[in-house]
Design a protein around this motif. Structure first.
Motif, PDB file in Angstrom:
ATOM      1  N   ARG A  57       0.648  -1.138   0.116  1.00  0.00           N
ATOM      2  CA  ARG A  57       0.026  -0.083  -0.035  1.00  0.00           C
ATOM      3  C   ARG A  57       0.755   1.300   0.047  1.00  0.00           C
ATOM      4  O   ARG A  57       0.400   2.250  -0.539  1.00  0.00           O
ATOM      5  N   TYR A  58       1.874   1.246   0.711  1.00  0.00           N
ATOM      6  CA  TYR A  58       2.768   2.509   0.959  1.00  0.00           C
ATOM      7  C   TYR A  58       4.040   2.410   0.631  1.00  0.00           C
ATOM      8  O   TYR A  58       4.703   3.608   0.657  1.00  0.00           O
ATOM      9  N   ARG A  60       5.635   3.622  -2.000  1.00  0.00           N
ATOM     10  CA  ARG A  60       5.803   4.728  -2.496  1.00  0.00           C
ATOM     11  C   ARG A  60       5.655   5.998  -1.756  1.00  0.00           C
ATOM     12  O   ARG A  60       6.148   7.065  -2.199  1.00  0.00           O
ATOM     13  N   GLN A  61       5.271   5.885  -0.731  1.00  0.00           N
ATOM     14  CA  GLN A  61       5.108   7.059   0.196  1.00  0.00           C
ATOM     15  C   GLN A  61       6.319   7.498   0.926  1.00  0.00           C
ATOM     16  O   GLN A  61       6.319   8.523   1.562  1.00  0.00           O
ATOM     17  N   GLY A  62       7.535   6.842   0.917  1.00  0.00           N
ATOM     18  CA  GLY A  62       8.664   7.232   1.569  1.00  0.00           C
ATOM     19  C   GLY A  62       8.764   6.697   3.105  1.00  0.00           C
ATOM     20  O   GLY A  62       9.298   7.568   4.034  1.00  0.00           O
ATOM     21  N   TRP A  63       7.623   6.021   3.406  1.00  0.00           N
ATOM     22  CA  TRP A  63       7.639   5.620   4.765  1.00  0.00           C
ATOM     23  C   TRP A  63       9.116   4.993   5.506  1.00  0.00           C
ATOM     24  O   TRP A  63       9.738   4.182   4.951  1.00  0.00           O
ATOM     25  N   ASP A  67       7.346   4.113  10.753  1.00  0.00           N
ATOM     26  CA  ASP A  67       6.102   4.305  10.284  1.00  0.00           C
ATOM     27  C   ASP A  67       5.332   2.918  10.179  1.00  0.00           C
ATOM     28  O   ASP A  67       4.117   2.954  10.668  1.00  0.00           O
ATOM     29  N   TYR A  68       5.988   2.043   9.590  1.00  0.00           N
ATOM     30  CA  TYR A  68       5.388   0.539   9.668  1.00  0.00           C
ATOM     31  C   TYR A  68       5.155  -0.022  10.825  1.00  0.00           C
ATOM     32  O   TYR A  68       4.071  -0.511  11.216  1.00  0.00           O
ATOM     33  N   TRP A 120       7.429   8.836  -9.600  1.00  0.00           N
ATOM     34  CA  TRP A 120       6.176   8.200  -9.414  1.00  0.00           C
ATOM     35  C   TRP A 120       6.498   7.085  -8.173  1.00  0.00           C
ATOM     36  O   TRP A 120       5.611   6.875  -7.504  1.00  0.00           O
ATOM     37  N   GLY A 122       8.017   8.110  -5.750  1.00  0.00           N
ATOM     38  CA  GLY A 122       8.312   8.857  -4.035  1.00  0.00           C
ATOM     39  C   GLY A 122       9.553   9.318  -3.933  1.00  0.00           C
ATOM     40  O   GLY A 122       9.766   9.757  -2.897  1.00  0.00           O
TER      41      GLY A 122
END
Length: 156
Positions: A57-58, A60-63, A67-68, A120, A122
């Motif tokens: 899900r994430y 591409r968000q640069g977590w 965060d995870y 695209w 991130g």
């Protein structure tokens, strides 16, 4: 079987019943131990499955790993331990693997530029994407694209 052995009056029926009880007791102890080990393994497997779903899900968000871990309700140490025990890779390596898989897919099957792919995914710039890709794969993305497309045309 134990009940029948106790009822028998043959030679050795008491010894046979004791052996059956011992065997039963040993099986119970082993199953308790296996259950505890199994529960840890199942818990780790569940955590890894949830982590992989979050990566999907994430990615591409640069977590960050934190965060995870926060979303999963575990510490960074717990997440790292589960990942290395289950996959032999750190949590961030698993995220990087997913980014590389998607980068390769885009390089082979799309006409996006390096800059478009980097944004695209991130990433902050095409230069960063190129360094990241080369570090992870051993070759620059432009070279990967040329070689992969040539291989595809040759095979197809």
């Amino acid at each position: 079987a134990l009940d029948r052995e106790v009822e028998r009056r043959d030679l050795g029926h008491i010894l046979a019943a004791e052996m059956m009880l011992t065997s039963l007791f040993l099986s119970l102890v082993r199953s308790q131990n296996d259950s505890a080990v199994g529960a840890v393994a199942i818990g780790e497997a569940r955590l890894i499955d949830q982590f992989n779903e979050l990566i999907e899900r994430y990615f591409r968000q640069g977590w960050k790993v934190k965060d995870y871990a926060d979303v999963l309700g575990v510490s960074i140490t717990q997440l790292r331990s589960a990942c290395t025990d289950s996959t032999g890779k750190s949590p961030m390596k698993l995220v990087h693997d997913r980014l590389i898989t998607e980068a390769k897919r885009q390089l082979i099957f799309s006409d996006m530029t390096m800059e478009e792919i980097s944004f695209w995914l991130g990433m902050s710039s095409a230069a960063y994407f190129t360094r990241f890709f080369k570090k992870e794969t051993g070759q620059p993305p432009s070279e990967f694209r040329i070689v992969s497309r040539a291989r595809r045309e040759h095979e197809g």
